[in-house]
Motif scaffolding. Sequence first.
Motif, PDB file in Angstrom:
ATOM      1  N   ILE A  89      80.608  38.472   3.321  1.00 20.76           N
ATOM      2  CA  ILE A  89      80.378  37.960   4.668  1.00 20.76           C
ATOM      3  C   ILE A  89      81.421  38.581   5.600  1.00 20.76           C
ATOM      4  N   GLY A  90      80.985  39.509   6.429  1.00 21.92           N
ATOM      5  CA  GLY A  90      81.907  40.120   7.397  1.00 21.92           C
ATOM      6  C   GLY A  90      81.968  39.285   8.656  1.00 21.92           C
ATOM      7  N   MET A  91      83.143  39.232   9.284  1.00 21.42           N
ATOM      8  CA  MET A  91      83.293  38.439  10.516  1.00 21.42           C
ATOM      9  C   MET A  91      84.016  39.268  11.567  1.00 21.42           C
ATOM     10  N   VAL A  92      83.469  39.255  12.776  1.00 20.60           N
ATOM     11  CA  VAL A  92      84.086  39.954  13.902  1.00 20.60           C
ATOM     12  C   VAL A  92      84.367  38.915  14.986  1.00 20.60           C
ATOM     13  N   PHE A  93      85.630  38.870  15.426  1.00 22.95           N
ATOM     14  CA  PHE A  93      86.080  37.816  16.328  1.00 22.95           C
ATOM     15  C   PHE A  93      86.121  38.308  17.778  1.00 22.95           C
ATOM     16  N   GLN A  94      86.238  37.346  18.669  1.00 22.75           N
ATOM     17  CA  GLN A  94      86.328  37.646  20.093  1.00 22.75           C
ATOM     18  C   GLN A  94      87.568  38.487  20.409  1.00 22.75           C
ATOM     19  N   HIS A  95      88.696  38.142  19.775  1.00 22.33           N
ATOM     20  CA  HIS A  95      89.959  38.815  20.103  1.00 22.33           C
ATOM     21  C   HIS A  95      90.413  39.767  18.999  1.00 22.33           C
ATOM     22  N   PHE A  96      89.451  40.376  18.316  1.00 25.94           N
ATOM     23  CA  PHE A  96      89.682  41.488  17.381  1.00 25.94           C
ATOM     24  C   PHE A  96      90.420  41.095  16.100  1.00 25.94           C
ATOM     25  N   ASN A  97      91.519  40.342  16.223  1.00 25.24           N
ATOM     26  CA  ASN A  97      92.301  39.903  15.060  1.00 25.24           C
ATOM     27  C   ASN A  97      92.763  41.055  14.166  1.00 25.24           C
ATOM     28  N   LEU A  98      93.082  42.186  14.779  1.00 31.56           N
ATOM     29  CA  LEU A  98      93.674  43.282  14.003  1.00 31.56           C
ATOM     30  C   LEU A  98      95.153  42.970  13.755  1.00 31.56           C
ATOM     31  N   PHE A  99      95.695  43.546  12.698  1.00 22.08           N
ATOM     32  CA  PHE A  99      97.124  43.371  12.416  1.00 22.08           C
ATOM     33  C   PHE A  99      97.903  44.386  13.255  1.00 22.08           C
ATOM     34  N   ASN A 100      98.711  43.883  14.189  1.00 17.88           N
ATOM     35  CA  ASN A 100      99.379  44.765  15.151  1.00 17.88           C
ATOM     36  C   ASN A 100     100.453  45.635  14.521  1.00 17.88           C
ATOM     37  N   ALA A 156      87.518  46.737  14.483  1.00 13.46           N
ATOM     38  CA  ALA A 156      87.317  45.435  13.828  1.00 13.46           C
ATOM     39  C   ALA A 156      85.965  45.377  13.112  1.00 13.46           C
ATOM     40  N   ILE A 157      84.938  45.980  13.720  1.00 12.44           N
ATOM     41  CA  ILE A 157      83.620  46.015  13.071  1.00 12.44           C
ATOM     42  C   ILE A 157      83.687  46.891  11.818  1.00 12.44           C
ATOM     43  N   ALA A 158      84.318  48.057  11.953  1.00 12.03           N
ATOM     44  CA  ALA A 158      84.458  48.945  10.785  1.00 12.03           C
ATOM     45  C   ALA A 158      85.240  48.246   9.675  1.00 12.03           C
ATOM     46  N   ARG A 159      86.280  47.510  10.063  1.00 15.73           N
ATOM     47  CA  ARG A 159      87.090  46.801   9.060  1.00 15.73           C
ATOM     48  C   ARG A 159      86.246  45.751   8.327  1.00 15.73           C
ATOM     49  N   ALA A 160      85.411  45.029   9.078  1.00 12.33           N
ATOM     50  CA  ALA A 160      84.553  44.027   8.438  1.00 12.33           C
ATOM     51  C   ALA A 160      83.555  44.699   7.485  1.00 12.33           C
ATOM     52  N   LEU A 161      83.094  45.887   7.855  1.00  6.43           N
ATOM     53  CA  LEU A 161      82.125  46.605   7.013  1.00  6.43           C
ATOM     54  C   LEU A 161      82.778  47.217   5.767  1.00  6.43           C
ATOM     55  N   MET A 163      84.367  45.925   3.479  1.00  4.07           N
ATOM     56  CA  MET A 163      84.160  45.115   2.270  1.00  4.07           C
ATOM     57  C   MET A 163      82.713  45.190   1.778  1.00  4.07           C
ATOM     58  N   ASN A 164      81.900  45.998   2.481  1.00  4.48           N
ATOM     59  CA  ASN A 164      80.501  46.176   2.090  1.00  4.48           C
ATOM     60  C   ASN A 164      79.730  44.845   2.098  1.00  4.48           C
ATOM     61  N   PRO A 165      79.807  44.081   3.190  1.00  3.74           N
ATOM     62  CA  PRO A 165      79.137  42.783   3.234  1.00  3.74           C
ATOM     63  C   PRO A 165      77.626  42.945   3.391  1.00  3.74           C
ATOM     64  N   ASN A 166      76.885  41.894   3.061  1.00  7.67           N
ATOM     65  CA  ASN A 166      75.449  41.923   3.372  1.00  7.67           C
ATOM     66  C   ASN A 166      75.096  40.926   4.473  1.00  7.67           C
ATOM     67  N   VAL A 167      76.108  40.242   5.007  1.00 12.88           N
ATOM     68  CA  VAL A 167      75.940  39.352   6.154  1.00 12.88           C
ATOM     69  C   VAL A 167      77.084  39.647   7.128  1.00 12.88           C
ATOM     70  N   MET A 168      76.756  39.768   8.417  1.00 13.80           N
ATOM     71  CA  MET A 168      77.793  39.969   9.428  1.00 13.80           C
ATOM     72  C   MET A 168      77.706  38.865  10.478  1.00 13.80           C
ATOM     73  N   LEU A 169      78.845  38.226  10.753  1.00 13.71           N
ATOM     74  CA  LEU A 169      78.946  37.176  11.764  1.00 13.71           C
ATOM     75  C   LEU A 169      79.749  37.726  12.943  1.00 13.71           C
ATOM     76  N   PHE A 170      79.211  37.567  14.144  1.00 13.97           N
ATOM     77  CA  PHE A 170      79.897  38.054  15.351  1.00 13.97           C
ATOM     78  C   PHE A 170      80.111  36.890  16.293  1.00 13.97           C
ATOM     79  N   ASP A 171      81.381  36.587  16.594  1.00 12.84           N
ATOM     80  CA  ASP A 171      81.701  35.467  17.481  1.00 12.84           C
ATOM     81  C   ASP A 171      82.099  36.002  18.860  1.00 12.84           C
ATOM     82  N   GLU A 172      81.135  36.054  19.763  1.00 14.94           N
ATOM     83  CA  GLU A 172      81.358  36.555  21.125  1.00 14.94           C
ATOM     84  C   GLU A 172      82.144  37.873  21.113  1.00 14.94           C
ATOM     85  N   PRO A 173      81.613  38.888  20.426  1.00 13.85           N
ATOM     86  CA  PRO A 173      82.398  40.114  20.198  1.00 13.85           C
ATOM     87  C   PRO A 173      82.682  40.916  21.457  1.00 13.85           C
TER      88      PRO A 173
END
Length: 250
Positions: A89-100, A156-161, A163-173
């Motif tokens: 399950i990949g998740m993409v957040f509103q504020h990216f949540n990348l590790f700075n 952030a989208i590439a990072r979620a992908l 893990m090779n997910p088969n479901v992607m969740l996008f929260d106000e991306p």
Amino acid sequence: MAENNSEKSPRIQVSHLSKKFGELEVLKDISMDIEEGEVVVILGPSGSGKSTFLRCLNRLETASSGSIIINGYDICDRKIDINKARENIGMVFQHFNLFNNMNVMGNMLLAPTELKKFSKEEARKRAEQLLDRVGMLDKIHAYPSQLSGGQKQRVAIARALAMNPNVMLFDEPTSALDPEMVGEVLAVMKQLAGEGMTMVVVTHEIGFAREVAHRVVFMEGGYIVEQGSPDEVINNPKEARTIDFLSKVL
């Protein structure tokens, strides 16, 4: 023809889901099946429960009652290995949540090497392919502070992908992005949808919903008020609350 349904159960099955924060019931008896390859866009005013629903799907929020089955895992069961369930399950957040403190490649490699046990070599190769796909291969050594909002979200989208997910969740991306950057993120999402990724997208981008969604769900006050095809819900809404909401955003 009905026999067919038993062969292929929905990718996501939500049954009588409710979520309370103290006395406040934010989700009220939500039930929804999402098929493999289906793109579901969730619309609704702020505070309608959209993001909480999404966060319950990968147990960032724990449901108060009901069940959520994704890829055969009951996400609400405290005994399951939630990290195992989340791998797909990949998740993409509103504020990216990348590790700075990590560059783009560092962000890409962290989860696949730590969780999936990809070898460094495999993970790096996959990271390069995914970054190329979202147009970010030239930024492999850049840190998040050196990227625009649109670039961060594509990473952030590439990072979620990764893990090779088969479901992607996008929260106000796209809601934290400048208007000119919204298109570049939606283009990546459209491409994913075209490849058959199962997607649940909370967004205010009505154009994206019209063009890409198989189903549009309108939520308000913790309930599903109306759902159907984009034509049914956006162009010909039946419920007064849906009509009122769309009159303000269209």
